[in-house]
Design a protein around this motif. Structure first.
Motif, PDB file in Angstrom:
ATOM      1  N   PRO A   1       0.837  -1.210   0.000  1.00 44.00           N
ATOM      2  CA  PRO A   1       0.000   0.000   0.000  1.00 44.00           C
ATOM      3  C   PRO A   1       0.873   1.263   0.000  1.00 44.00           C
ATOM      4  N   TYR A   2       0.469   2.255  -0.773  1.00 42.20           N
ATOM      5  CA  TYR A   2       1.273   3.481  -0.883  1.00 42.20           C
ATOM      6  C   TYR A   2       0.342   4.671  -1.092  1.00 42.20           C
ATOM      7  N   ALA A   3       0.879   5.849  -0.814  1.00 45.94           N
ATOM      8  CA  ALA A   3       0.196   7.118  -1.106  1.00 45.94           C
ATOM      9  C   ALA A   3       0.954   7.808  -2.227  1.00 45.94           C
ATOM     10  N   TYR A   4       0.234   8.613  -2.995  1.00 47.08           N
ATOM     11  CA  TYR A   4       0.863   9.241  -4.159  1.00 47.08           C
ATOM     12  C   TYR A   4       0.464  10.718  -4.222  1.00 47.08           C
ATOM     13  N   LEU A   5       1.478  11.608  -4.424  1.00 47.92           N
ATOM     14  CA  LEU A   5       1.218  13.044  -4.478  1.00 47.92           C
ATOM     15  C   LEU A   5       2.136  13.690  -5.523  1.00 47.92           C
ATOM     16  N   ASP A   6       1.533  14.389  -6.477  1.00 49.99           N
ATOM     17  CA  ASP A   6       2.324  15.199  -7.409  1.00 49.99           C
ATOM     18  C   ASP A   6       1.546  16.478  -7.718  1.00 49.99           C
ATOM     19  N   GLY A   7       2.063  17.250  -8.646  1.00 44.70           N
ATOM     20  CA  GLY A   7       1.456  18.547  -8.931  1.00 44.70           C
ATOM     21  C   GLY A   7       0.054  18.459  -9.476  1.00 44.70           C
ATOM     22  N   SER A   8      -0.316  17.301 -10.044  1.00 39.71           N
ATOM     23  CA  SER A   8      -1.662  17.176 -10.609  1.00 39.71           C
ATOM     24  C   SER A   8      -2.699  16.757  -9.573  1.00 39.71           C
ATOM     25  N   THR A   9      -2.269  16.437  -8.362  1.00 44.69           N
ATOM     26  CA  THR A   9      -3.219  16.045  -7.318  1.00 44.69           C
ATOM     27  C   THR A   9      -4.082  17.252  -6.941  1.00 44.69           C
ATOM     28  N   PRO A  10      -5.408  17.158  -7.043  1.00 39.43           N
ATOM     29  CA  PRO A  10      -6.271  18.303  -6.702  1.00 39.43           C
ATOM     30  C   PRO A  10      -6.056  18.746  -5.267  1.00 39.43           C
ATOM     31  N   ALA A  11      -6.152  20.055  -5.047  1.00 42.67           N
ATOM     32  CA  ALA A  11      -5.921  20.606  -3.711  1.00 42.67           C
ATOM     33  C   ALA A  11      -6.892  20.017  -2.686  1.00 42.67           C
ATOM     34  N   ARG A  12      -8.118  19.722  -3.115  1.00 40.27           N
ATOM     35  CA  ARG A  12      -9.107  19.195  -2.166  1.00 40.27           C
ATOM     36  C   ARG A  12      -8.777  17.770  -1.744  1.00 40.27           C
ATOM     37  N   ARG A  13      -7.963  17.040  -2.543  1.00 40.70           N
ATOM     38  CA  ARG A  13      -7.593  15.665  -2.192  1.00 40.70           C
ATOM     39  C   ARG A  13      -6.245  15.587  -1.497  1.00 40.70           C
ATOM     40  N   ARG A  14      -5.503  16.698  -1.488  1.00 44.19           N
ATOM     41  CA  ARG A  14      -4.150  16.659  -0.935  1.00 44.19           C
ATOM     42  C   ARG A  14      -4.163  16.242   0.543  1.00 44.19           C
ATOM     43  N   ASP A  15      -5.047  16.863   1.333  1.00 38.82           N
ATOM     44  CA  ASP A  15      -5.088  16.521   2.761  1.00 38.82           C
ATOM     45  C   ASP A  15      -5.461  15.060   2.964  1.00 38.82           C
ATOM     46  N   ALA A  16      -6.346  14.535   2.139  1.00 35.64           N
ATOM     47  CA  ALA A  16      -6.742  13.133   2.289  1.00 35.64           C
ATOM     48  C   ALA A  16      -5.574  12.209   1.977  1.00 35.64           C
ATOM     49  N   VAL A  17      -4.769  12.544   0.960  1.00 36.31           N
ATOM     50  CA  VAL A  17      -3.608  11.716   0.615  1.00 36.31           C
ATOM     51  C   VAL A  17      -2.606  11.738   1.756  1.00 36.31           C
ATOM     52  N   ILE A  18      -2.353  12.935   2.314  1.00 36.77           N
ATOM     53  CA  ILE A  18      -1.400  13.035   3.424  1.00 36.77           C
ATOM     54  C   ILE A  18      -1.910  12.255   4.635  1.00 36.77           C
ATOM     55  N   ARG A  19      -3.210  12.381   4.909  1.00 41.62           N
ATOM     56  CA  ARG A  19      -3.782  11.657   6.053  1.00 41.62           C
ATOM     57  C   ARG A  19      -3.659  10.146   5.862  1.00 41.62           C
ATOM     58  N   GLN A  20      -3.796   9.672   4.633  1.00 42.88           N
ATOM     59  CA  GLN A  20      -3.666   8.243   4.343  1.00 42.88           C
ATOM     60  C   GLN A  20      -2.316   7.707   4.803  1.00 42.88           C
ATOM     61  N   PHE A  21      -1.249   8.507   4.577  1.00 43.06           N
ATOM     62  CA  PHE A  21       0.079   8.058   4.995  1.00 43.06           C
ATOM     63  C   PHE A  21       0.268   8.240   6.499  1.00 43.06           C
ATOM     64  N   ARG A  22      -0.145   9.390   7.022  1.00 48.07           N
ATOM     65  CA  ARG A  22       0.123   9.685   8.430  1.00 48.07           C
ATOM     66  C   ARG A  22      -0.628   8.720   9.350  1.00 48.07           C
ATOM     67  N   GLU A  23      -1.773   8.245   8.922  1.00 49.30           N
ATOM     68  CA  GLU A  23      -2.549   7.344   9.771  1.00 49.30           C
ATOM     69  C   GLU A  23      -2.199   5.887   9.560  1.00 49.30           C
ATOM     70  N   GLY A  24      -1.176   5.601   8.753  1.00 49.28           N
ATOM     71  CA  GLY A  24      -0.673   4.243   8.628  1.00 49.28           C
ATOM     72  C   GLY A  24      -1.325   3.404   7.563  1.00 49.28           C
ATOM     73  N   GLU A  25      -2.211   3.971   6.745  1.00 51.83           N
ATOM     74  CA  GLU A  25      -2.832   3.177   5.690  1.00 51.83           C
ATOM     75  C   GLU A  25      -1.847   2.845   4.571  1.00 51.83           C
ATOM     76  N   ALA A  26      -0.799   3.601   4.457  1.00 53.96           N
ATOM     77  CA  ALA A  26       0.217   3.365   3.427  1.00 53.96           C
ATOM     78  C   ALA A  26       1.583   3.370   4.083  1.00 53.96           C
ATOM     79  N   SER A  27       2.466   2.468   3.615  1.00 50.74           N
ATOM     80  CA  SER A  27       3.821   2.382   4.168  1.00 50.74           C
ATOM     81  C   SER A  27       4.822   3.183   3.351  1.00 50.74           C
ATOM     82  N   VAL A  28       4.479   3.486   2.113  1.00 47.04           N
ATOM     83  CA  VAL A  28       5.360   4.218   1.212  1.00 47.04           C
ATOM     84  C   VAL A  28       4.598   5.421   0.679  1.00 47.04           C
ATOM     85  N   PHE A  29       5.295   6.555   0.633  1.00 46.17           N
ATOM     86  CA  PHE A  29       4.694   7.776   0.100  1.00 46.17           C
ATOM     87  C   PHE A  29       5.523   8.212  -1.117  1.00 46.17           C
ATOM     88  N   LEU A  30       4.924   8.115  -2.315  1.00 45.38           N
ATOM     89  CA  LEU A  30       5.579   8.561  -3.549  1.00 45.38           C
ATOM     90  C   LEU A  30       5.224  10.033  -3.768  1.00 45.38           C
TER      91      LEU A  30
END
Length: 1017
Positions: free
Chosen positions: A891-920
């Motif tokens: 499981p991983y999280a993914y963030l780049d310049g095309s990630t919508p601003a409204r989804r950015r916090d959700a992607v970060i939360r996915q990693f910080r809460e342990g749902e993903a072990s790798v953050f690309l």
């Protein structure tokens, strides 16, 4: 077996025997290719005939007719026409004309080279109407314009074209040269003037003298002479290549011999001979007369003094007989004057030594230049004139210019100005007890003048050390336009005032300025307590930073908080805002108006941040300063329900984004703010952008830039930041570039770097992680060298050689070819990662050693229960890594310049809460605004030459709040451009260190040499 194709001995490769080839050449007739050899062709000739014009008798209706001249007195012109040799050997017209000779001669079997000669002759005759005066049968030589005539006539002999005459003058002779002049004799030729001088016109043709009566000019380049008694016409070019007007007049209208009586010969020789000799050669055929030597010309300087300190200088040569000539620029050479016997080249050289330049035709000197020339150079020229050969003619009233040698005295004062943040700076200069107006002095220093002309016609040298320092300081303090209405100095320029104070003999600083200097440079920042509304304690260095910010705020000074990433810059800034709000409320309660307060409760602070970071400010404010009212403006007024002014009216902090600030610049500028905070200020480092201008237009008494990287690429970024927070520190971009940027970046000027540090140190606070190391867990960085697979290596080396050949010629003009160069460099960087990034179908079979190395490391990291951040600048490569993770079920999280601003916090939360072990994360999207202390491993898949970008990426996890050791791995493909990028990155990091950490410095721009280094073997 194939047949033997080698040639036989003695036989060429083409199959021809060499003996046969040579025999064929030997039998070619020797005269077959010779032009004009004639062979069986019919010879042509050019007939010369002296012609005359005969007027018709009364009653005849036709005009004048043209016929052969039979005597010398009736000759009007010399004409030529083509003729052919008849059967009896005579030369006849035979129907040939200048118009038909080409095809008539061809039909008659004439040598083509001869017919071409006649065509060339006709083309070069010129366009003078007189050529056609007598019809097309004849061409008149008298107006034959081209001097190529003589070459044509010489060529006629080689081609076998005869030069023939008529029955009256059958012989035509081409001579070598002719000279037209005067023959001078003493007491020999004129019985009327015994003992006198006789000058008689004469023509010399090949050293044989002839009278001028029977000589006529051929245009301006030759002459012809007719002799009816001898039956001959002689033609010759003039010796010097051109007939002077006097020579032409001498043979077209020959005068009678000129007789000078004996008593007047000396007068003639002294006052007239040399003028005559310049236009006509004067010889003495009998040797009785010897020409006098040419007297040297006098060099004359005309010096005209005019009102307003204007001096006009004009130079000329004055020759014997009163003739004058200008001093030509070519006489600067040693040979030009030496070739003219009248010009004294030694005198010209001596004058040039005294002046420092070679005198030319006319010079106008004004002001100081006129004073210098009059006081210093004219006395030298006057001494030189006493020796002879030089004369100075002075007109007008000569001022009494002189140089002042007494040392000047400088006095400097400052008085608080009515304009906020500025002080009026008074500079007084006295010399020999007399005051010197400052504005003329300033203009002279600003223009780089060496001296200053005073009203009493004295002038002052500006080469003294006091003026060198004053020139540097006033260039930094402001521009000429600012000083025209009075010299001012901004309150941010604390160290600049110190330099003025050191320079002046007397200084009277304003009381408020003393307080500012004592506070910023004397270490007197008050130890104010943390604000009561601060919910979490500040670390020691954070408390010191808060107090520094509070001091700047109280004195209305802007600044840059440049702490390393992860040291809590947001917490320090929120503490200041809380302090400002509490101070305003306290003043309101006591009934005293705060210095920067515009309404009850104080004006709100405006915080501008990147879109991805805006929400972080809201959450951090709730965490550190829960009592502050925070409003967000992340959309334009057209897209939101309320106005920006309404949001500001009920808030202590208004958080917005750079894009909204740019779009709603007018709305933000219309509000009085308590302070401006620019977070992650790389968005305003380009002073030419609209968002930079929008930030400058914000009306706030306090401005703060929050950035861990105030300088990333070059020093112009630093100027852009200070232009917002302290616009009086470096008012002029041009002056900053000339004074600091170019000397530091291009020349490595240590002195300028030290001065720049002193200028910015009071207004910039920077603490590195090394200073707070005990409060941070250890960080270990390691470079992993990755060897490309064999197929990958061959492909990379081939591509490298191709791109190197293409680019090395383009780098010299980097400004024009920048896009092509960077495109090729990016191609090589992508190829070093994965061949499929440049052509997925073609190179699908080539494995990526970089991905293999990454997953070898991830297997161990994830197997031990750790978590990792993976950064790359290429989203396509991150996509390849994501595919491998999908295949492995990680499981991983993914963030780049095309990630919508409204989804950015959700992607970060996915990693910080342990749902993903790798953050690309793409390096650009994740370089700021992330607090990911949950990770303890960082992988940088591709190096970048900006070290600040990598440092910001690492600081996403190595920051306050991290409890575990952080491991950083940089994966570098061996033998590729990535190794060159690592070397360049190390050099780029030195500029920031030299400016902020007091160490050495280097060039921080991406230069052509840097790019060559990336392509080097």
């Amino acid at each position: 077996m194939p047949a033997d194709r080698s040639p036989r001995p003695g036989v060429s490769a083409g199959g021809t025997d060499w003996r046969s080839a040579l025999a064929g050449l030997a039998h070619v007739r020797a005269d077959a290719a010779a032009p004009g050899s004639g062979g069986s062709t019919r010879p042509l000739g050019l007939q010369f005939e002296l012609r005359r014009r005969v007027e018709r008798r009364n009653g005849e209706w036709r005009g004048a007719r043209d016929e052969t001249a039979r005597r010398a007195a009736s000759v009007d012109r010399l004409a030529v026409r083509p003729v052919a040799q008849g059967a009896r050997g005579t030369w006849v017209k035979d129907g040939l004309t200048w118009q038909n000779i080409a095809y008539q001669a061809s039909a008659a079997g004439v040598d083509p080279s001869q017919s071409r000669w006649f065509a060339q002759f006709a083309m070069l005759k010129g366009t003078t109407p007189a050529v056609y005066q007598y019809g097309s049968e004849w061409i008149t030589l008298d107006e034959f314009e081209s001097p190529l005539l003589w070459g044509l006539l010489a060529e006629a002999g080689r081609l076998g074209i005869a030069l023939v005459g008529s029955d009256v003058t059958p012989d035509v002779v081409l001579r070598g040269s002719a000279t037209v002049g005067l023959d001078a004799s003493l007491a020999g030729r004129s019985p009327l003037v015994p003992g006198g001088l006789t000058l008689e016109p004469t023509v010399t043709i090949d050293d044989e003298e002839h009278p001028v009566e029977h000589v006529r000019p051929i245009a301006w380049h030759g002459v012809y002479r007719s002799d009816f008694d001898a039956g001959v016409i002689e033609l010759a070019p003039v010796a010097n290549g051109e007939l002077t007007p006097a020579q032409r007049a001498l043979i077209t209208a020959p005068p009678e011999p000129i007789h000078v009586p004996a008593a007047e010969v000396s007068t003639f020789l002294r006052g007239h001979f040399h003028t005559l000799a310049r236009s006509l050669p004067v010889v003495s055929l009998d040797g009785s007369f010897e020409a006098p030597d040419v007297p040297p010309a006098t060099l004359v300087l005309e010096a005209a003094f005019e009102p307003g300190d204007v001096l006009r200088l004009a130079w000329r040569w004055e020759h014997a007989g009163g003739r004058t000539s200008p001093v030509e620029a070519s006489e600067a050479s040693t040979t030009a004057a030496a070739d003219d016997p009248e010009l004294d080249d030694d005198l010209l050289a001596r004058v040039a030594d005294e002046l420092g330049w070679v005198p030319l035709d006319a010079i106008i000197l004004r002001g100081l230049d006129a004073a210098e020339f009059t006081a210093e150079r004219m006395p030298r020229l006057e001494r030189l004139a006493e020796r002879g050969g030089l004369r100075i003619d002075v007109t007008g009233e000569r001022p009494d210019y002189r140089e002042v040698t007494a040392a000047p005295e400088v006095r400097v004062t400052t008085v608080e100005s009515r304009q906020r943040d500025w002080f009026d700076l008074g500079v007084w200069l006295t010399v020999e007890g007399k005051p010197v107006p400052f504005m003329p002095l300033f203009r002279a220093l600003a223009k780089g003048q060496r001296r200053l002309l005073l009203v009493d016609k004295s002038y002052l040298s500006l080469k003294l050390p006091v003026f060198d320092e004053l020139r540097d300081l006033i260039e930094e303090a402001g521009t000429l336009a600012e000083w025209e209405t009075g010299l001012r100095i901004h309150r941010t320029q604390t160290s600049l005032w110190a330099d003025f104070e050191d320079l002046a003999d007397v200084s009277v600083p304003a009381r408020a300025w003393r307080a500012t200097i004592a506070g910023l440079e004397g270490g007197a920042v008050e130890e104010v307590p943390p604000p009561a509304g601060l919910a979490l304690p500040l670390r020691a260095y954070q408390l010191a930073g808060f107090r520094w910010l509070a001091f700047l705020w109280r004195h209305g000074l802007g600044g840059i908080l440049a702490d390393d990433m992860g040291l809590g810059k947001t917490a320090q800034t929120l503490s200041l805002i809380a302090h400002a709000v509490e101070e305003s409320e306290s003043r309101d309660a006591s009934g005293s108006a705060g210095r920067f307060s515009t309404r009850g409760g104080g004006a709100p602070f405006l915080v501008v941040a990147p879109t991805s970071v805006a929400s972080n400010w809201v959450s951090e404010a709730a965490r550190f300063t829960p009592g502050l009212r925070v409003a967000t403006v992340t959309a334009t007024e057209a897209k939101r329900r309320g106005r920006i002014a309404d949001a500001a009216a009920n808030a202590d902090i208004v958080v917005t984004t750079y894009s909204v600030l740019r779009l709603e610049a007018d709305a933000f500028a219309a509000i009085e703010w308590g302070g401006l905070v620019l977070d992650e200020a790389q968005f305003v480092k380009n002073a030419a952008t609209k968002v930079h201008q929008a930030a400058r237009d914000i009306r706030a008494p306090f401005r703060l830039v929050v950035t861990g990287t105030p300088v990333e690429n070059n020093l112009s970024e630093l100027w852009a930041l200070f232009h917002i927070v302290a616009p009086g520190l470096f008012p002029s971009r041009r002056a900053f570039d000339e004074r600091y940027r170019r000397p530091i970046e291009n020349d490595g000027n240590i002195e300028r770097l030290a001065r720049l540090r002193r200028r910015v140190r009071p207004l910039m606070l920077r603490r590195t992680k090394e200073l707070v190391a005990p409060e941070l867990p250890p960080k270990q960085e390691q470079v992993l060298q990755v060897e490309l697979h064999p197929r990958h290596r061959r492909l990379y080396d081939t591509m490298l050689q191709r791109e190197r050949q293409k680019l090395l010629g383009l780098i010299d003009d980097l400004d024009r070819n920048r896009f092509i160069v960077y495109r090729s460099l990016t191609l090589l960087r992508m190829l070093a990662l994965d061949a499929t990034l440049i052509d997925e179908e073609r190179y699908a079979g080539i494995a990526s050693a970089k991905l293999d190395a990454l997953f070898e490391q991830l297997d161990d990291v994830l197997g031990e229960g750790n978590r990792a951040l993976v950064f790359s600048q290429f989203t396509s490569f991150l996509g390849r890594a994501a595919s491998r993770l999908d295949a492995a079920g990680v499981p991983y999280a993914y963030l780049d310049g095309s990630t919508p601003a409204r989804r950015r916090d959700a992607v970060i939360r996915q990693f910080r809460e342990g749902e993903a072990s790798v953050f690309l994360i793409s390096l650009k999207a994740g370089g700021f605004g992330l607090n990911l202390t949950e990770a303890d491993y960082v992988f940088l898949l591709d190096p970048w030459w900006n070290p600040s970008s990598e440092a910001q990426a690492i600081d996403r996890t190595h920051r306050i709040g991290q409890a575990k050791q952080v491991m950083v791995y940089r994966l570098v493909a061996s033998g590729t451009i990535e190794e060159k990028v690592m070397e360049l990155k190390a050099r780029k990091g030195e500029l920031v260190a030299s400016l902020l950490d007091d160490e050495g410095m280097t060039d921080a721009s991406l230069t052509a040499d840097d790019l060559r280094g990336l392509l080097a073997d």
